[in-house]
Motif scaffolding. Structure first.
Motif, PDB file in Angstrom:
ATOM      1  N   UNK A 101       0.848  -1.197   0.000  1.00  0.00           N
ATOM      2  CA  UNK A 101       0.000   0.000   0.000  1.00  0.00           C
ATOM      3  C   UNK A 101       0.881   1.244   0.000  1.00  0.00           C
ATOM      4  N   UNK A 102       0.501   2.211  -0.827  1.00  0.00           N
ATOM      5  CA  UNK A 102       1.262   3.455  -0.880  1.00  0.00           C
ATOM      6  C   UNK A 102       2.492   3.369  -1.752  1.00  0.00           C
ATOM      7  N   UNK A 103       2.628   2.276  -2.508  1.00  0.00           N
ATOM      8  CA  UNK A 103       3.831   2.110  -3.339  1.00  0.00           C
ATOM      9  C   UNK A 103       3.815   3.037  -4.543  1.00  0.00           C
ATOM     10  N   UNK A 104       2.625   3.441  -4.984  1.00  0.00           N
ATOM     11  CA  UNK A 104       2.527   4.314  -6.158  1.00  0.00           C
ATOM     12  C   UNK A 104       1.945   3.607  -7.373  1.00  0.00           C
ATOM     13  N   UNK A 105       1.413   2.430  -7.173  1.00  0.00           N
ATOM     14  CA  UNK A 105       0.883   1.652  -8.313  1.00  0.00           C
ATOM     15  C   UNK A 105      -0.312   2.357  -8.963  1.00  0.00           C
ATOM     16  N   UNK A 106      -1.293   2.699  -8.134  1.00  0.00           N
ATOM     17  CA  UNK A 106      -2.504   3.303  -8.687  1.00  0.00           C
ATOM     18  C   UNK A 106      -2.207   4.661  -9.310  1.00  0.00           C
ATOM     19  N   UNK A 107      -1.306   5.411  -8.661  1.00  0.00           N
ATOM     20  CA  UNK A 107      -0.924   6.703  -9.236  1.00  0.00           C
ATOM     21  C   UNK A 107      -0.288   6.502 -10.603  1.00  0.00           C
ATOM     22  N   UNK A 108       0.561   5.485 -10.699  1.00  0.00           N
ATOM     23  CA  UNK A 108       1.200   5.199 -11.979  1.00  0.00           C
ATOM     24  C   UNK A 108       0.154   4.844 -13.032  1.00  0.00           C
ATOM     25  N   UNK A 109      -0.778   4.000 -12.652  1.00  0.00           N
ATOM     26  CA  UNK A 109      -1.832   3.629 -13.610  1.00  0.00           C
ATOM     27  C   UNK A 109      -2.654   4.845 -14.032  1.00  0.00           C
ATOM     28  N   UNK A 110      -2.922   5.737 -13.084  1.00  0.00           N
ATOM     29  CA  UNK A 110      -3.716   6.925 -13.410  1.00  0.00           C
ATOM     30  C   UNK A 110      -2.971   7.829 -14.387  1.00  0.00           C
TER      31      UNK A 110
END
Lengths: 299, 460
Positions: free
Chosen positions: A50-59
């Motif tokens: 959690x908080x690794x930046x995965x979703x931000x990267x996908x966005x």
């Protein structure tokens, strides 16, 4: 520094190419100098706590969020400048059930199909495909609010696939569903991958990544920690060191001979070869400390 | 059992105290609204009174003599009236620009000086403003009484002394006697005035609907005052004309119904459209907004789509409301249908813009509900949707103009009560100034909402 277990993919047939990607929310960095390459037709597993930046990267990759720095090309297009053209060629399966609960299953698919540019017979055909793929033909006229979690997840998946995108981002598409629905979802994802669709798959279910993804990127605190095939990741020194306990042997060692040597030294009576699974590798790289960070809505 | 209940009470209190919106509704909203209502009704906080706005009256001096100018001067000295010397007083009242208009006819000064019967002063009143009309008549009376008494005294003096054929030296004593009589009349009037002051209804405590509500509120023990007020005009040489706008269909025009349906159109639309605009925040929280943004076609059309839906919903609501008003209360909807339609659409645009502004400025639906409820209620109060703005203090009047509600009320009331069209006619001014202000406000609010949407929904 990123640990590589295999050479970088060739630039020809590149689906995603991100260099030195940066994104911060206020003072909190979410993505820090991320480099990412995905070949067309590849299935990439994007892992991280959690908080690794995965979703931000996908966005960022899917045009929802502008990057603060670095360069990105997705299917040869710049997400920040060619948003509309790119959105027509990609699909995103969001982590949330992003469906209108007050609309029927069929109405949801028709809505997202129309907004994806489909119309007429093609739209009808794809909506039928979606209902069938989600196993919801019999419930086409039911409101989504009446569906179980698994039914919603299945509909959530096919809603992103109606326009037959070349590249699909899947953000924890199987979260919170029963094994039957998970298996159904997985078969759908495997089917579109077999059909040549490029996949970027994020999840906390390591088994899914082992089953689906040819290559894996492990992120933490906005950076890429390691990337490569599962076998390649197992061979990384950092992983081997991180695995800690247990006897690690080079591939190809005869286990019976090894067992005999150990017995001569009075250690153990039985030796079994157990390959480190992805979860062990993941923990070896990212540590065992609890992660309660919450950078925006990243997970 | 009791212990368990207390544990549950503690749980509920904890949850409640952490819910800012619930706390806002419990503690802030009642005080906020109480302050607005109290101030609007003429009360002042901390014991300080807030003076109600002066009733605006236009005086048209057709006489243009020193005598008429002296009368105008005397009228201007009346504390509770805002007297302005303006041409075409009748038109100003018919337009709703002034609560009353007093015309001093030509020949007035000459008649007064000559001691001849005075030509009647004409007072035009707006029947939609009954409280203002009563205040106006009540405040004008002493000055006009003095004028009437002067005319009476002067005429009497000339006649009596002439008839009696008195020699010049004797005339002084007779005149002194007549002046003494005049003084006694004045003292009598002063006494009556004081008595009326005590018995008059408070200036700033009207019922919610001023027009017919004011009449309906008349109790039996107020009847003598009402009778006196009815007889008063003829006693002071005043001809009163109530300018009830005529209806083409011959039906009576109801100021109360016009005001009520204008207010409902304004306030209900605000509540509904702001609530609908909140679906934007709901969609963001549920992730469907991102899914829309991820489609090739949606993009910025998301916000435009919201505006179009709110306009459509507004049209449906107003159509239903005014149809009901026309059928059940004879609200003159068909009289100026194009003007009503344009006013409705302009207001729908402004209300939609306000809704989107709330939706893009707030972070959560709950936050928006709390803030918008307070703002809408306060705007409705100071903007004239609850009670006529003219009864509120002057500063509140001015503040009301900063709200779209005031302009919308002016436009709807203009069409429904005064029978105005969009553009000026020879008889009446149009409602276009109010519509222009609403349209300009909508443009500003939409611009800000689009900017906020870009910043907070597309880049975060």
């Amino acid at each position: 520094m990123t640990l590589h277990s295999a050479p970088d993919p060739p630039s020809a047939g590149v689906a995603i190419e991100a260099k030195d990607l940066e994104k911060a929310f206020g003072e909190v960095p979410a993505v820090r100098g991320l480099n990412l390459n995905v070949r067309k037709g590849e299935s990439l597993g994007l892992l991280g706590p959690n908080g690794a930046g995965k979703t931000t990267t996908l966005r960022i990759l899917s045009t929802l969020l502008p990057a603060d720095g670095g360069s990105v090309r997705v299917l040869g297009l710049d997400p920040a400048k060619d948003g509309r053209a790119l959105r027509a060629r990609i699909g995103v399966v969001p982590q949330d059930i992003a469906l209108y609960a007050g609309l029927r299953a069929e109405e949801n698919l028709r809505l997202f199909g129309e907004l994806a540019g489909l119309g007429g017979a093609r739209l009808r055909e794809r909506v039928e495909w979606g209902l069938e793929a989600a196993g919801l033909e019999e419930r086409r006229r039911s409101l989504v609010s009446e569906f179980s979690g698994g039914m919603k997840r299945r509909l959530n998946l096919v809603a992103a696939l109606l326009h037959e995108p070349e590249l699909v981002f899947l953000d924890e598409p199987t979260a919170g569903v029963d094994p039957q629905s998970r298996n159904h979802l997985f078969e759908q994802v495997e089917a579109i991958h077999r059909a040549g669709t490029t996949l970027v798959y994020t999840t906390h279910a390591m088994g899914e990544v082992e089953r689906l993804c040819g290559r894996i990127v492990i992120m933490d605190r906005g950076r890429c920690l390691a990337e490569g095939t599962l076998e390649g990741l197992r061979g990384l020194d950092a992983v081997r060191a991180g695995l800690g306990t247990g006897l690690q042997m080079e591939p190809g060692v005869d286990l019976e001979q090894a067992a005999a040597v150990l017995r001569e030294h009075g250690m153990g009576a039985e030796v079994r070869g157990v390959a480190a699974d992805l979860e062990s590798i993941f923990l070896a790289l990212t540590g065992r400390a609890l992660r309660d960070e919450n950078v925006e809505d990243d997970s | 059992m009791i212990r368990t209940a207390l544990i549950l009470v503690r749980k509920d209190l904890r949850l409640f105290m952490r819910d800012r919106t619930a706390l806002f509704f419990l503690l802030v909203l009642p005080i906020g609204l109480g302050a607005v209502m109290g101030t609007a009704m003429g009360g002042g906080m901390m014991g300080g009174g807030t003076k109600a706005r002066k009733v605006a009256i236009a005086v048209e001096d057709q006489d243009q003599t020193p005598t008429s100018e002296a009368l105008v001067g005397a009228l201007m000295d009346i504390d509770d009236l805002r007297v302005e010397l303006l041409p075409d007083a009748r038109r100003l009242v018919a337009d709703g620009d002034r609560a009353g208009g007093l015309v001093i006819p030509s020949g007035y000064g000459e008649a007064l000086v000559a001691g001849q019967p005075l030509p009647a002063l004409v007072l035009y009143r707006d029947p939609a403003r009954q409280i203002a009309s009563q205040i106006m008549l009540f405040q004008l009376s002493p000055v006009l009484f003095q004028q009437a008494a002067k005319a009476l005294g002067s005429g009497m003096m000339d006649r009596v002394t002439g008839l009696m054929g008195l020699p010049e030296p004797s005339r002084g004593a007779v005149t002194a006697e007549l002046v003494g009589s005049y003084m006694r009349v004045e003292n009598l009037m002063a006494g009556m005035e004081a008595e009326w002051q005590d018995s008059a209804p408070p200036v700033a405590e009207p019922a919610a609907g001023e027009a017919e509500g004011g009449r309906a509120a008349a109790e039996p023990d107020e009847a003598p005052l009402a009778t006196l007020m009815d007889a008063l005009p003829s006693m002071i040489g005043l001809e009163v004309e109530d300018l009830a706008p005529p209806r083409a269909d011959g039906l009576p025009r109801s100021a109360g119904a016009s005001h009520a349906f204008a207010a409902m159109a304004v306030m209900m639309l605000l509540f509904n459209l702001v609530a609908f605009a909140g679906t934007l925040l709901e969609e963001r929280a549920e992730g469907t907004l991102d899914r829309l943004r991820l489609t090739a076609e949606a993009g910025r059309a998301v916000l435009l789509g919201k505006i179009l839906v709110t306009m459509l919903l507004a049209s449906i609501q107003l159509l239903e409301l005014f149809s009901f008003g026309a059928l059940a209360f004879q609200v003159p909807v068909m009289e100026h249908l194009p003007a009503l339609a344009i006013t409705s659409l302009t207001w729908a645009l402004a209300a939609s813009a306000l809704g989107l502004l709330f939706a893009t400025a707030c972070r959560t639906r709950k936050q928006m509900e709390g803030l918008s409820t307070l703002v809408i209620l306060v705007m409705s109060a100071v903007g004239g949707a609850w009670f006529p703005r003219e009864i509120t203090p002057e500063w509140m009047q001015t503040a009301g103009l900063a709200t779209p509600v005031a302009w919308a009320m002016d436009a709807f009331h203009g069409v429904l009560w005064y029978g105005k069209g969009v553009l000026d006619t020879p008889e009446l001014s149009g409602v276009y100034p109010s519509l222009l202000v609403l349209a300009a406000g909508a443009t500003v609010m939409l611009t800000v909402a689009f900017r906020l949407y870009q910043r907070r929904f597309e880049s975060a």
